[in-house]
Design an enzyme around this catalytic site. Structure first.
Site, PDB file in Angstrom:
ATOM      1  N   ASP A  14      29.602  45.448  39.540  1.00  0.00           N
ATOM      2  CA  ASP A  14      30.091  46.001  40.872  1.00  0.00           C
ATOM      3  C   ASP A  14      29.237  47.122  41.601  1.00  0.00           C
ATOM      4  O   ASP A  14      29.845  48.252  41.257  1.00  0.00           O
ATOM      5  CB  ASP A  14      31.388  46.103  40.973  1.00  0.00           C
ATOM      6  N   THR A  59      33.376  38.047  43.919  1.00  0.00           N
ATOM      7  CA  THR A  59      32.694  38.913  45.181  1.00  0.00           C
ATOM      8  C   THR A  59      33.127  37.919  46.486  1.00  0.00           C
ATOM      9  O   THR A  59      33.426  36.614  46.324  1.00  0.00           O
ATOM     10  CB  THR A  59      31.251  39.053  45.062  1.00  0.00           C
ATOM     11  N   ARG A 102      33.741  31.725  45.688  1.00  0.00           N
ATOM     12  CA  ARG A 102      33.257  30.992  46.828  1.00  0.00           C
ATOM     13  C   ARG A 102      32.183  30.461  46.621  1.00  0.00           C
ATOM     14  O   ARG A 102      31.186  30.647  46.004  1.00  0.00           O
ATOM     15  CB  ARG A 102      32.822  31.839  48.131  1.00  0.00           C
ATOM     16  N   GLU A 131      32.812  21.587  51.335  1.00  0.00           N
ATOM     17  CA  GLU A 131      33.900  21.379  50.790  1.00  0.00           C
ATOM     18  C   GLU A 131      34.494  20.104  51.786  1.00  0.00           C
ATOM     19  O   GLU A 131      34.651  20.460  52.872  1.00  0.00           O
ATOM     20  CB  GLU A 131      34.965  22.486  50.421  1.00  0.00           C
ATOM     21  N   HIS A 159      39.663  23.633  45.278  1.00  0.00           N
ATOM     22  CA  HIS A 159      39.762  25.163  46.004  1.00  0.00           C
ATOM     23  C   HIS A 159      41.199  25.284  45.779  1.00  0.00           C
ATOM     24  O   HIS A 159      42.175  25.293  46.647  1.00  0.00           O
ATOM     25  CB  HIS A 159      39.165  24.988  47.410  1.00  0.00           C
ATOM     26  N   LEU A 160      41.826  25.505  44.536  1.00  0.00           N
ATOM     27  CA  LEU A 160      43.132  25.649  44.198  1.00  0.00           C
ATOM     28  C   LEU A 160      43.620  27.180  43.792  1.00  0.00           C
ATOM     29  O   LEU A 160      44.692  27.350  43.607  1.00  0.00           O
ATOM     30  CB  LEU A 160      43.391  24.707  43.188  1.00  0.00           C
ATOM     31  N   GLY A 161      42.555  28.166  43.708  1.00  0.00           N
ATOM     32  CA  GLY A 161      42.935  29.472  43.414  1.00  0.00           C
ATOM     33  C   GLY A 161      44.319  30.151  43.933  1.00  0.00           C
ATOM     34  O   GLY A 161      45.027  30.575  43.324  1.00  0.00           O
ATOM     35  N   ALA A 162      44.534  29.862  45.370  1.00  0.00           N
ATOM     36  CA  ALA A 162      45.710  30.439  46.018  1.00  0.00           C
ATOM     37  C   ALA A 162      46.609  29.461  46.343  1.00  0.00           C
ATOM     38  O   ALA A 162      47.644  30.009  46.773  1.00  0.00           O
ATOM     39  CB  ALA A 162      45.006  31.088  47.511  1.00  0.00           C
TER      40      ALA A 162
HETATM   41  N1  LIG Z   1      39.634  30.433  45.096  1.00  0.00           N
HETATM   42  C1  LIG Z   1      40.321  30.659  46.011  1.00  0.00           C
HETATM   43  O1  LIG Z   1      41.448  30.174  46.272  1.00  0.00           O
HETATM   44  C2  LIG Z   1      40.464  32.257  46.254  1.00  0.00           C
HETATM   45  C3  LIG Z   1      39.222  32.551  46.597  1.00  0.00           C
HETATM   46  N2  LIG Z   1      38.858  34.159  46.848  1.00  0.00           N
HETATM   47  C4  LIG Z   1      37.861  34.592  47.094  1.00  0.00           C
HETATM   48  O2  LIG Z   1      37.739  35.688  46.446  1.00  0.00           O
HETATM   49  C5  LIG Z   1      36.900  36.656  46.654  1.00  0.00           C
HETATM   50  C6  LIG Z   1      37.370  38.076  46.150  1.00  0.00           C
HETATM   51  O3  LIG Z   1      38.798  38.400  46.336  1.00  0.00           O
HETATM   52  P1  LIG Z   1      39.324  39.792  46.252  1.00  0.00           P
HETATM   53  O4  LIG Z   1      39.078  40.378  44.742  1.00  0.00           O
HETATM   54  O5  LIG Z   1      40.599  39.702  46.783  1.00  0.00           O
HETATM   55  O6  LIG Z   1      38.252  40.931  46.845  1.00  0.00           O
HETATM   56  P2  LIG Z   1      38.106  42.404  46.941  1.00  0.00           P
HETATM   57  O7  LIG Z   1      37.413  42.596  48.043  1.00  0.00           O
HETATM   58  O8  LIG Z   1      39.209  43.065  46.185  1.00  0.00           O
HETATM   59  O9  LIG Z   1      36.936  42.334  45.743  1.00  0.00           O
HETATM   60  C7  LIG Z   1      35.592  42.001  46.112  1.00  0.00           C
HETATM   61  C8  LIG Z   1      34.581  42.920  45.168  1.00  0.00           C
HETATM   62  O10 LIG Z   1      33.311  42.487  45.317  1.00  0.00           O
HETATM   63  C9  LIG Z   1      32.598  43.316  45.151  1.00  0.00           C
HETATM   64  N3  LIG Z   1      31.216  43.175  45.825  1.00  0.00           N
HETATM   65  C10 LIG Z   1      30.952  43.036  47.060  1.00  0.00           C
HETATM   66  N4  LIG Z   1      29.433  42.927  47.239  1.00  0.00           N
HETATM   67  C11 LIG Z   1      29.135  42.771  45.677  1.00  0.00           C
HETATM   68  C12 LIG Z   1      27.860  42.288  45.290  1.00  0.00           C
HETATM   69  N5  LIG Z   1      26.541  42.113  45.996  1.00  0.00           N
HETATM   70  N6  LIG Z   1      27.648  42.506  43.853  1.00  0.00           N
HETATM   71  C13 LIG Z   1      28.863  42.758  43.051  1.00  0.00           C
HETATM   72  N7  LIG Z   1      29.930  42.839  43.685  1.00  0.00           N
HETATM   73  C14 LIG Z   1      30.112  43.042  44.890  1.00  0.00           C
HETATM   74  C15 LIG Z   1      33.313  44.530  46.033  1.00  0.00           C
HETATM   75  O11 LIG Z   1      32.800  45.845  45.854  1.00  0.00           O
HETATM   76  C16 LIG Z   1      34.655  44.329  45.577  1.00  0.00           C
HETATM   77  O12 LIG Z   1      35.045  45.128  44.588  1.00  0.00           O
HETATM   78  C17 LIG Z   1      37.421  36.630  48.226  1.00  0.00           C
HETATM   79  O13 LIG Z   1      36.429  37.235  48.882  1.00  0.00           O
HETATM   80  C18 LIG Z   1      37.396  35.202  48.281  1.00  0.00           C
HETATM   81  O14 LIG Z   1      36.317  34.680  48.820  1.00  0.00           O
HETATM   82  C19 LIG Z   1      40.094  34.758  47.230  1.00  0.00           C
HETATM   83  C20 LIG Z   1      41.460  34.257  46.957  1.00  0.00           C
HETATM   84  C21 LIG Z   1      41.346  32.823  46.843  1.00  0.00           C
HETATM   85  O1  LIG Z   2      43.796  29.250  51.749  1.00  0.00           O
HETATM   86  C1  LIG Z   2      43.437  28.922  50.722  1.00  0.00           C
HETATM   87  O2  LIG Z   2      44.153  28.392  49.874  1.00  0.00           O
HETATM   88  C2  LIG Z   2      41.999  29.472  50.101  1.00  0.00           C
HETATM   89  C3  LIG Z   2      42.172  30.943  49.784  1.00  0.00           C
HETATM   90  C4  LIG Z   2      41.119  31.447  49.626  1.00  0.00           C
HETATM   91  O3  LIG Z   2      40.078  31.205  49.415  1.00  0.00           O
HETATM   92  C5  LIG Z   2      40.965  32.906  50.015  1.00  0.00           C
HETATM   93  O4  LIG Z   2      42.206  33.583  50.214  1.00  0.00           O
HETATM   94  O5  LIG Z   2      39.938  33.295  50.210  1.00  0.00           O
END
Ligand SMILES: NC(=O)C1=CN([C@@H]2O[C@H](COP(=O)(O)OP(=O)(O)OC[C@H]3O[C@@H](n4cnc5c(N)ncnc54)[C@H](O)[C@@H]3O)[C@@H](O)[C@H]2O)C=CC1
Ligand SMILES: O=C(O)CCC(=O)C(=O)O
Length: 524
Positions: free
Chosen positions: A168, A200, A229, A258, A276-279
């Site tokens: 990171d 990320t 993502r 998606e 896309h069930l993470g959340a």
């Molecule tokens: N599958 C799902 O349902 C969900 C997916 N997500 C995805 O997960 C991602 C991360 O969420 P959080 O951990 O809450 O975000 P966060 O902002 O806490 O963490 C993201 C991290 O990525 C790092 N980062 C940024 N650019 C980078 C790069 N080029 N190389 C390496 N690291 C880098 C940042 O420094 C940060 O520490 C969200 O942006 C979202 O897209 C989030 C929630 C649910």
């Molecule tokens: O709304 C959702 O279930 C997706 C969550 C997610 O991908 C996010 O919070 O970034």
């Protein structure tokens, strides 16, 4: 009444703060179902199904805030929102645990072939040798992106006796040490990890971060996960490495498109997927809905939001403390903009006294917003003011000074134009309110509000009387009058306030007097 559109599926229970508010009318409809009413909404709440494009923002002329019930805001055009002064907020904390748990579940399922075993048994097979797995114990996990989710995942992986390596670029060595993880370069992480998972945001830097070239640096037999993502791991490249057996398996919760239809990854038995069930847990959905509902309500009622993407985030306490100064700088900016009728190149603000300890970047945004509002024909606020200033080639900066000139606080603004500079100094006096105490190097004392005339004239007997008489003859009542001069007989100023707007014709007639140098109407 505030009109709020909830365009995606967001927990009803979590929306209670908005549903119960007497000043909110909440509509739950897709954007396509309310095409004719888009211009009426003050707030828009989405998850990931709605894409907030520039085109949509153009149609939502009254929109003030877009809220993402979740973390990723890659479905919202942030730049276009900022340009239009629309605040974008998200709910960054509410689904962290659910997503970390989901990723962990995907990882365990992947290395133990649980989804494939499940399908096989339900197909009335009993093929135990086909699903021999791998332990997580003592394996090397590589986490790319070590923010909220990445770090929660690390805790769980360590409980399973895995060694955690992270990449990171924004993580400090001391924080990595504190969290007990091994901070590496991307190349080193790729070389050492048995399992790699990405966490990320999707940005121009992270799109395709794991691609044909970088994936070639991974160990043969590596497992990959993407619960962040679609597109952070290039799908075509991953399909290639699965095809040639370099990647042993992958767990994918998110896709570039998606729902995925002709996605090559869907053809591999060694790829396990979820939609896309993470959340998608009751807890996470309640959390994120509640977080954005409270924030939207707070914002509509003029209070600070707790998590904004394009505005500095302030606590209620800090917001209340800076409010007198944001209205003061907005007024100072407006006075300057109207006094300085020429293109400006630079705006510089100096804070002294109690104000210097506050969130001055926000106060400077208010200054720019007050200044630009009188110059351009579009809505300017704290969200878009600095962007618009930059677009127009206006540089701006702030300084802190010790010189309070005997006041508790002082804000001095100097504007540099093409031919001259102009300055204004204001202060906020508790129980009295905002005052302008100096304008263009003339000491003065006036309350910056309402309809004003700023007159520069020669300091000689009779001028003040003549102005008063001329206005009286036109039946115009002067509410207050302040005067200032630098030296006897030199140039002097008058600042007059009125109960109504002064017409152009009146200003023109006042200008006829030979002692008058300039007259500027100021509307605040
Ligand atoms: N599958 C799902 O349902 C969900 C997916 N997500 C995805 O997960 C991602 C991360 O969420 P959080 O951990 O809450 O975000 P966060 O902002 O806490 O963490 C993201 C991290 O990525 C790092 N980062 C940024 N650019 C980078 C790069 N080029 N190389 C390496 N690291 C880098 C940042 O420094 C940060 O520490 C969200 O942006 C979202 O897209 C989030 C929630 C649910
Ligand atoms: O709304 C959702 O279930 C997706 C969550 C997610 O991908 C996010 O919070 O970034």
């Amino acid at each position: 009444m505030y009109e709020v559109l909830v365009a995606d599926s967001i927990s009803n229970e979590g929306l209670a703060p908005l549903l119960e508010a007497s000043n909110v009318n909440l509509t739950r409809k897709k954007v396509t179902e309310v095409e004719d009413l888009l211009h009426t909404y003050d707030a828009l709440l989405v998850r990931s199904a709605t894409t907030v494009t520039e085109d949509l923002l153009d149609k939502m002329k009254n929109l003030k805030i877009v809220a993402r019930a979740g973390v990723g805001v890659d479905n919202i055009d942030i730049e276009a929102s900022t340009k239009r002064g629309v605040v974008v907020i998200n709910a960054p904390n509410g689904n962290t645990i659910s997503t970390a748990e989901h990723t962990f579940a995907m990882m365990a399922s992947l290395v133990r072939h649980i989804p494939q075993g499940n399908i096989s048994v339900k197909s009335r097979e009993w093929n135990r040798s086909a699903f021999v797995g791998t332990e997580l114990n003592r394996k090397h996990l590589g986490i790319v992106g070590f923010g909220r989710i990445g770090s929660e995942l690390a805790k769980r992986a360590k409980a399973f006796n895995m060694t955690v390596h992270v990449y990171d670029p924004f993580l400090t060595t001391s924080r990595a040490e504190k969290l007990g993880v091994d901070l590496l370069s991307l190349d080193d992480l790729l070389a050492v990890a048995d399992i790699i998972t990405v966490h990320t945001p999707l940005t121009k830097d992270t799109k395709g971060l794991l691609n044909r070239e970088t994936l070639a640096k991974t160990k043969k037999g590596v497992y990959l996960l993407n619960c962040a993502r679609g597109g952070i791991i290039d799908e075509e490249a991953l399909a290639h490495y699965l095809e040639i057996g370099h990647v042993q398996g992958a767990a994918i919760d998110v896709f570039e498109v998606e729902p995925p239809t002709d996605n090559p990854l869907l053809n591999f038995d060694q790829v396990i997927t979820t939609p896309h069930l993470g959340a998608s847990t009751k807890e996470a959905q309640l959390n994120v809905a509640e977080d954005v509902a409270y924030d939207v309500l707070r914002f509509l009622e003029g209070n600070p939001v707790s998590s904004s993407i394009n505005l500095p985030t302030l606590s209620k306490d800090v917001f209340e403390k800076i409010q007198p100064f944001t209205s003061l700088t907005k007024q100072l900016g407006a006075v300057l903009s109207q006094c300085m009728k020429e293109p400006v190149q630079d705006i510089s603000v100096t804070y002294a006294g109690t104000v210097a300890d506050l969130e001055t970047t926000y106060i400077t945004r208010s200054l720019l917003s007050g200044f630009l509002t009188h110059r351009i024909d579009r809505s300017v606020n704290e969200v878009n003011a600095s962007m618009i200033a930059k677009e127009r080639g206006i540089t701006f900066g702030e300084k802190i000074s010790d010189n309070t000139q005997g006041y508790a606080n002082i804000i001095e603004v100097v504007v540099k134009g093409e031919s001259r500079t102009f300055s204004i100094t204001g202060t906020y006096i508790k129980d009295y309110g905002p005052r302008v105490i100096n304008i263009d190097s003339f000491d003065i004392d006036f309350y910056p509000e309402g309809h004003l005339l700023y007159i520069r004239h020669t300091d000689q007997p009779g001028v003040i009387g003549n102005v008063g008489k001329a206005l009286g003859d036109l039946d115009i009542n002067i509410a207050t009058m302040q005067v200032g001069r630098k030296q006897k007989g030199g140039e002097a100023i008058m600042m007059l306030t009125f109960d109504r707007l002064i017409e152009d014709a009146t200003i023109e007639s006042l200008k006829q007097a030979s002692e008058i140098v300039t007259i500027q109407r100021i509307e605040l």
